[in-house]
Design a protein around this motif. Structure first.
Motif, PDB file in Angstrom:
ATOM      1  N   THR A  39       0.576  -1.172   0.096  1.00  0.00           N
ATOM      2  CA  THR A  39       0.235   0.292  -0.343  1.00  0.00           C
ATOM      3  C   THR A  39       1.015   1.397  -0.390  1.00  0.00           C
ATOM      4  OG1 THR A  39      -0.167   0.228   2.457  1.00  0.00           O
ATOM      5  CG2 THR A  39      -1.912  -0.838   1.169  1.00  0.00           C
ATOM      6  N   ASN A  40       1.448   0.861   0.779  1.00  0.00           N
ATOM      7  CA  ASN A  40       2.685   2.670   0.278  1.00  0.00           C
ATOM      8  C   ASN A  40       4.532   2.610  -0.761  1.00  0.00           C
ATOM      9  OD1 ASN A  40       5.376   4.003   2.740  1.00  0.00           O
ATOM     10  ND2 ASN A  40       4.466   4.823   1.091  1.00  0.00           N
ATOM     11  N   LEU A  41       4.761   0.977  -0.627  1.00  0.00           N
ATOM     12  CA  LEU A  41       5.695   0.765  -1.504  1.00  0.00           C
ATOM     13  C   LEU A  41       5.268   0.664  -3.334  1.00  0.00           C
ATOM     14  CD1 LEU A  41       8.027  -0.554  -2.045  1.00  0.00           C
ATOM     15  CD2 LEU A  41       7.959  -2.459  -1.584  1.00  0.00           C
ATOM     16  N   VAL A  42       4.443   0.090  -3.755  1.00  0.00           N
ATOM     17  CA  VAL A  42       3.839   0.414  -4.778  1.00  0.00           C
ATOM     18  C   VAL A  42       3.279   1.743  -5.481  1.00  0.00           C
ATOM     19  CG1 VAL A  42       1.289  -0.036  -6.950  1.00  0.00           C
ATOM     20  CG2 VAL A  42       2.635  -1.437  -4.573  1.00  0.00           C
ATOM     21  N   ASP A  43       3.169   2.998  -4.775  1.00  0.00           N
ATOM     22  CA  ASP A  43       2.954   3.736  -5.009  1.00  0.00           C
ATOM     23  C   ASP A  43       4.182   5.359  -4.964  1.00  0.00           C
ATOM     24  OD1 ASP A  43       0.486   4.542  -3.910  1.00  0.00           O
ATOM     25  OD2 ASP A  43       0.548   5.043  -2.394  1.00  0.00           O
ATOM     26  N   LEU A  44       5.568   4.096  -4.016  1.00  0.00           N
ATOM     27  CA  LEU A  44       6.898   4.821  -3.812  1.00  0.00           C
ATOM     28  C   LEU A  44       7.590   4.301  -5.509  1.00  0.00           C
ATOM     29  CD1 LEU A  44       8.234   4.196  -0.630  1.00  0.00           C
ATOM     30  CD2 LEU A  44       7.554   6.350  -1.578  1.00  0.00           C
ATOM     31  N   PHE A  59       8.823  14.377  -0.349  1.00  0.00           N
ATOM     32  CA  PHE A  59      10.303  13.446  -0.563  1.00  0.00           C
ATOM     33  C   PHE A  59       9.517  12.520  -1.733  1.00  0.00           C
ATOM     34  CE2 PHE A  59       9.328   9.156   0.011  1.00  0.00           C
ATOM     35  CZ  PHE A  59      10.300   8.288   0.404  1.00  0.00           C
ATOM     36  N   TYR A  60       7.849  12.926  -1.667  1.00  0.00           N
ATOM     37  CA  TYR A  60       7.423  12.213  -3.209  1.00  0.00           C
ATOM     38  C   TYR A  60       7.113  13.524  -4.161  1.00  0.00           C
ATOM     39  CZ  TYR A  60       4.313   8.527  -0.427  1.00  0.00           C
ATOM     40  OH  TYR A  60       4.226   7.852   0.119  1.00  0.00           O
ATOM     41  N   ASN A  61       7.954  14.395  -4.656  1.00  0.00           N
ATOM     42  CA  ASN A  61       7.723  14.900  -5.086  1.00  0.00           C
ATOM     43  C   ASN A  61       9.661  14.956  -6.086  1.00  0.00           C
ATOM     44  OD1 ASN A  61       8.437  16.948  -7.378  1.00  0.00           O
ATOM     45  ND2 ASN A  61       6.981  18.489  -6.411  1.00  0.00           N
ATOM     46  N   THR A  62      10.424  13.924  -7.241  1.00  0.00           N
ATOM     47  CA  THR A  62      11.615  14.471  -7.224  1.00  0.00           C
ATOM     48  C   THR A  62      11.340  15.461  -7.604  1.00  0.00           C
ATOM     49  OG1 THR A  62      10.990  13.019  -9.604  1.00  0.00           O
ATOM     50  CG2 THR A  62      11.059  11.589  -7.662  1.00  0.00           C
ATOM     51  N   ASP A  63      11.243  16.520  -8.006  1.00  0.00           N
ATOM     52  CA  ASP A  63      11.805  18.017  -8.856  1.00  0.00           C
ATOM     53  C   ASP A  63      12.484  18.670  -7.627  1.00  0.00           C
ATOM     54  OD1 ASP A  63      11.811  17.142 -11.259  1.00  0.00           O
ATOM     55  OD2 ASP A  63       9.752  17.712 -11.544  1.00  0.00           O
ATOM     56  N   LYS A 112      16.170  12.807   2.650  1.00  0.00           N
ATOM     57  CA  LYS A 112      15.866  11.584   2.765  1.00  0.00           C
ATOM     58  C   LYS A 112      15.546  10.580   1.839  1.00  0.00           C
ATOM     59  CE  LYS A 112      12.921  10.933   6.133  1.00  0.00           C
ATOM     60  NZ  LYS A 112      13.136   8.901   6.651  1.00  0.00           N
ATOM     61  N   ARG A 113      15.292  11.461   0.861  1.00  0.00           N
ATOM     62  CA  ARG A 113      15.109  10.596  -1.086  1.00  0.00           C
ATOM     63  C   ARG A 113      16.989  10.572  -0.587  1.00  0.00           C
ATOM     64  NH1 ARG A 113      11.889  14.079  -3.611  1.00  0.00           N
ATOM     65  NH2 ARG A 113      14.168  15.208  -4.412  1.00  0.00           N
ATOM     66  N   THR A 114      17.180  11.769  -0.980  1.00  0.00           N
ATOM     67  CA  THR A 114      18.481  11.870  -1.937  1.00  0.00           C
ATOM     68  C   THR A 114      19.244  13.221  -1.417  1.00  0.00           C
ATOM     69  OG1 THR A 114      17.470  12.066  -3.998  1.00  0.00           O
ATOM     70  CG2 THR A 114      19.289  13.297  -3.810  1.00  0.00           C
ATOM     71  N   CYS A 138      16.569  20.618   2.181  1.00  0.00           N
ATOM     72  CA  CYS A 138      15.318  20.503   3.076  1.00  0.00           C
ATOM     73  C   CYS A 138      14.604  20.634   2.530  1.00  0.00           C
ATOM     74  CB  CYS A 138      15.377  19.753   4.117  1.00  0.00           C
ATOM     75  SG  CYS A 138      14.253  19.661   4.873  1.00  0.00           S
ATOM     76  N   GLY A 139      13.556  20.492   1.714  1.00  0.00           N
ATOM     77  CA  GLY A 139      12.987  21.735   0.626  1.00  0.00           C
ATOM     78  C   GLY A 139      11.252  22.265   1.831  1.00  0.00           C
ATOM     79  N   ALA A 140      10.973  21.209   2.857  1.00  0.00           N
ATOM     80  CA  ALA A 140      10.262  22.103   3.702  1.00  0.00           C
ATOM     81  C   ALA A 140      10.920  23.248   4.649  1.00  0.00           C
ATOM     82  CB  ALA A 140       9.600  20.297   4.682  1.00  0.00           C
TER      83      ALA A 140
END
Length: 326
Positions: free
Chosen positions: A32-37, A121-125, A130-132, A137-139
């Motif tokens: 439920t989380n992995l497929v979204d990622l 984290f979800y927006n690769t742009d 955490k992702r890269t 940290c954009g937040a």
């Protein structure tokens, strides 16, 4: 989403063996989380090891504890009559999470491993340590309404999204895992990590370890419990702030207490200082407010989430008051 191989594991040992053979391999259960990622290219494994066929779905009441298999569905645990009777705080927290359809697919182990819902984290742009790692940290200085007020760092201010994990942290659960080096146990409060300088590391699992079960010791928190989840809408929304409160009350005196928060840190945030303060006190709104104020020691907001500095103690007071009234 890139092409990937998927294989079905027949045992815990074969699952660990298969995933250990390749660097970019991951376990998958409910997904439920992995497929979204994967759809968003946040993660891109070469191989998925399907563990849904493993014998890890049981809920067993043993001497002094309950053991919950890592592949037990969230709905299965939340609706189990004995869980509701002996560990109602866990049932309440699970029922507050996601939608009914997702609870029918999501597993206990997967719930523990789900990633933050931080939009950066979800927006690769966008930059996200955490992702890269080392990308920024954009937040921090950006949109941070949902973000942490405890335990954050200059590298990451994201929060852990689980409701179930807040209850498990409060209930002194233990995580059982199996990996290339064998089996071991991890205290639940030590399982998730604060971001520090390595926010890409969500937990203390070693490389290629598989969660096999979670154990909760017996306790007296069977009546005066409450899980309060404050969110933007009443269904399928992540917590702005949540509170797991469990009280053992005798003759209007708090004999024992467990208290944890969600939506405020990179991990479920256990309020041990407030717990110690409450033990031995007579139940009253005044004492709950004092415990709530004590709980906010060290809290720091980042602009968009300043309201959590007020919402947090109010939620703690309300959760304790409701729990005590049952």
């Amino acid at each position: 989403m890139k092409n990937f191989q998927i294989i079905k594991a027949l045992s815990s040992s074969s699952a660990v063996s298969n995933i250990s053979k390749e660097k970019e391999a991951m376990f998958i259960a409910g997904g439920t989380n992995l497929v979204d990622l994967m759809k968003k290219n946040v993660v891109a494994p070469d191989k998925l090891v399907d563990i849904t066929g493993l014998d890890l779905k049981k809920i067993e009441f043993l001497t002094g504890k309950v053991s919950i298999g890592a592949l037990a569905k969230n709905s299965q645990v939340a609706e189990d009559a004995s869980i509701k009777e002996k560990h109602p705080l866990l049932a309440l927290a699970l029922a507050a999470g996601a939608s009914q359809q997702i609870r029918h697919m999501a597993t206990v182990g997967g719930n523990m491993l789900q990633k933050t819902r931080c939009s950066y984290f979800y927006n690769t742009d966008m930059p996200c340590n955490k992702r890269t790692p080392k990308s920024g940290c954009g937040a921090i200085g950006g949109s941070n309404r949902m973000h942490a007020i405890f335990g954050a760092s200059d590298s990451c201010i994201a929060v852990h999204p689980s409701d179930m994990c807040v209850a498990l942290a409060a209930l002194d659960a233990t995580v059982l895992v199996e990996g290339p080096k064998g089996k071991r146990q991890i205290k639940f409060t030590d399982f998730h990590r604060l971001p520090g300088n390595t926010p890409e590391k969500d937990n203390t699992l070693e490389n290629k370890e598989l969660i096999t079960s979670v154990e909760i010791p017996d306790n007296n928190f069977t009546k005066n419990v409450h899980y309060l989840k404050v969110r933007d809408r009443t269904s399928y929304a992540f917590a702005l702030v949540s509170v797991a409160a469990a009280l053992d009350i005798k003759n209007n005196v708090i004999n024992d207490v467990r208290l944890a928060m969600g939506g405020v840190a990179h991990k479920p945030w256990r309020l041990t200082e407030a717990e110690e303060f409450l033990k031995g006190k007579t139940v009253s709104e005044e004492i709950f407010k004092k415990a709530a104020d004590l709980s906010m020691k060290g809290a720091k907001a980042y602009g968009g989430n300043d309201f959590k500095l007020t919402l947090g103690p109010n939620a703690i007071t309300e959760a304790l008051t409701i729990a005590a009234s049952k």
